[in-house]
Design a protein around this motif. Structure first.
Motif, mmCIF file in Angstrom:
data_model
loop_
_atom_site.group_PDB
_atom_site.id
_atom_site.type_symbol
_atom_site.label_atom_id
_atom_site.label_comp_id
_atom_site.label_asym_id
_atom_site.label_seq_id
_atom_site.Cartn_x
_atom_site.Cartn_y
_atom_site.Cartn_z
ATOM 1 N N SER A 132 12.356 15.101 2.123
ATOM 2 C CA SER A 132 11.054 14.633 2.242
ATOM 3 C C SER A 132 10.769 13.391 2.623
ATOM 4 N N LYS A 133 11.317 12.341 2.036
ATOM 5 C CA LYS A 133 11.135 11.229 2.182
ATOM 6 C C LYS A 133 9.842 10.638 1.645
ATOM 7 N N LEU A 134 9.300 11.160 0.626
ATOM 8 C CA LEU A 134 8.036 11.142 0.123
ATOM 9 C C LEU A 134 8.118 10.366 -1.565
ATOM 10 N N GLY B 263 2.181 14.016 -2.393
ATOM 11 C CA GLY B 263 2.682 12.634 -2.502
ATOM 12 C C GLY B 263 2.276 11.700 -1.374
ATOM 13 N N LYS B 264 2.900 10.549 -1.360
ATOM 14 C CA LYS B 264 2.611 9.665 -0.484
ATOM 15 C C LYS B 264 3.887 9.049 0.343
ATOM 16 N N LYS B 265 3.796 8.331 1.361
ATOM 17 C CA LYS B 265 4.959 8.086 1.931
ATOM 18 C C LYS B 265 5.902 6.686 1.012
ATOM 19 N N LYS B 266 6.880 6.751 0.950
ATOM 20 C CA LYS B 266 7.772 5.716 0.110
ATOM 21 C C LYS B 266 7.530 4.436 0.797
ATOM 22 N N ASP B 267 7.503 3.474 -0.064
ATOM 23 C CA ASP B 267 7.432 1.952 0.251
ATOM 24 C C ASP B 267 6.339 1.658 1.072
ATOM 25 N N VAL B 268 5.239 2.355 0.621
ATOM 26 C CA VAL B 268 3.865 1.736 1.177
ATOM 27 C C VAL B 268 2.868 1.489 0.286
ATOM 28 N N VAL C 218 2.303 9.696 10.155
ATOM 29 C CA VAL C 218 1.326 9.963 9.320
ATOM 30 C C VAL C 218 0.661 8.698 8.965
ATOM 31 N N PRO C 219 -0.710 8.701 8.664
ATOM 32 C CA PRO C 219 -1.124 7.255 8.301
ATOM 33 C C PRO C 219 -0.568 7.090 6.937
ATOM 34 N N ASP C 220 -0.343 5.419 6.657
ATOM 35 C CA ASP C 220 0.371 5.355 5.304
ATOM 36 C C ASP C 220 -0.720 5.448 4.027
ATOM 37 N N ASP C 221 -2.123 5.603 4.187
ATOM 38 C CA ASP C 221 -2.768 5.619 3.079
ATOM 39 C C ASP C 221 -3.088 7.243 3.010
ATOM 40 N N SER C 222 -2.671 8.287 3.764
ATOM 41 C CA SER C 222 -2.903 9.523 3.479
ATOM 42 C C SER C 222 -2.230 10.249 2.345
ATOM 43 N N LEU C 223 -2.916 11.197 1.813
ATOM 44 C CA LEU C 223 -2.320 12.028 0.864
ATOM 45 C C LEU C 223 -1.524 13.010 1.623
ATOM 46 N N VAL D 58 -3.025 14.904 4.887
ATOM 47 C CA VAL D 58 -2.196 15.564 5.771
ATOM 48 C C VAL D 58 -1.315 16.576 5.301
ATOM 49 N N ILE D 59 -1.413 17.873 5.906
ATOM 50 C CA ILE D 59 -0.715 19.131 5.297
ATOM 51 C C ILE D 59 0.341 19.331 6.266
ATOM 52 N N ASN D 60 1.531 19.855 6.057
ATOM 53 C CA ASN D 60 2.603 20.339 6.836
ATOM 54 C C ASN D 60 3.453 21.357 6.020
#
Length: 172
Positions: free
Chosen positions: A145-147, A167-172, A112-117, A92-94
């Motif tokens: 960013s919270k990433l 990166g990825k979402k934090k706490d996933v 954003v799905p939890d497992d997405s880069l 997922v790109i923003n």
């Protein structure tokens, strides 16, 4: 020139994270489909790219630029609000974080799905009225960013610095 350089820089950095085929990449704030076109013409191995932009004028241009891939079922241009669009994707790109309030960014990130880069970009170009949420530096952008960052980088451009986190979402 800065827009295109930022996209080429994104692709060059994203390549190092591809250790498998990506079925689907979503680009939020995809504008006229330029990033999608550049990805299709790179050595990134992707099945489909969905280009999402809130501006309906972008949809037709993005479809035209990526017409061959659209005809092959590998590209889709969508007019939608990224803070309301639900989906699944490998990447997922923003690249439009400076255009989102903190609240809108959090609503988007929740979808954003939890497992997405995740790839996000912003800048310190405060002079544009539509830039409502610029970052003063990379540390500021990282906090916003919270990433959990795997890569943080800055691209110095003539009028501003462009910040990128992969990166990825934090706490996933």
């Amino acid at each position: 020139k800065g827009q295109v350089n930022s996209k080429v820089w994104l692709i060059d950095n994203l390549k190092q994270f591809q250790n498998q085929y990506w079925n689907h990449i979503i680009i939020h704030g995809g504008w006229n489909g330029v990033l999608a076109s550049l990805i299709f013409n790179s050595d990134i191995n992707v099945g489909k790219i969905t280009n999402i932009d809130i501006d309906p004028a972008c949809q037709k241009i993005a479809s035209t630029i990526n017409k061959r891939q659209e005809m092959e079922g590998r590209f889709e241009a969508v007019t939608a609000d990224m803070t309301e669009y639900e989906y699944s994707a490998d990447v997922v790109i923003n690249t439009s974080c400076e255009h989102l309030t903190n609240g809108a960014y959090r609503r988007w990130l929740d979808l954003v799905p939890d497992d997405s880069l995740i790839v996000v970009q912003s800048n310190n170009y405060f002079e544009l009225e539509e830039h409502i949420n610029c970052s003063i530096d990379m540390d500021d952008f990282t906090r916003m960013s919270k990433l959990k960052p795997y890569l943080r980088d800055t691209l110095a451009l003539p009028k501003y610095d462009r910040y990128m986190i992969i990166g990825k979402k934090k706490d996933v």
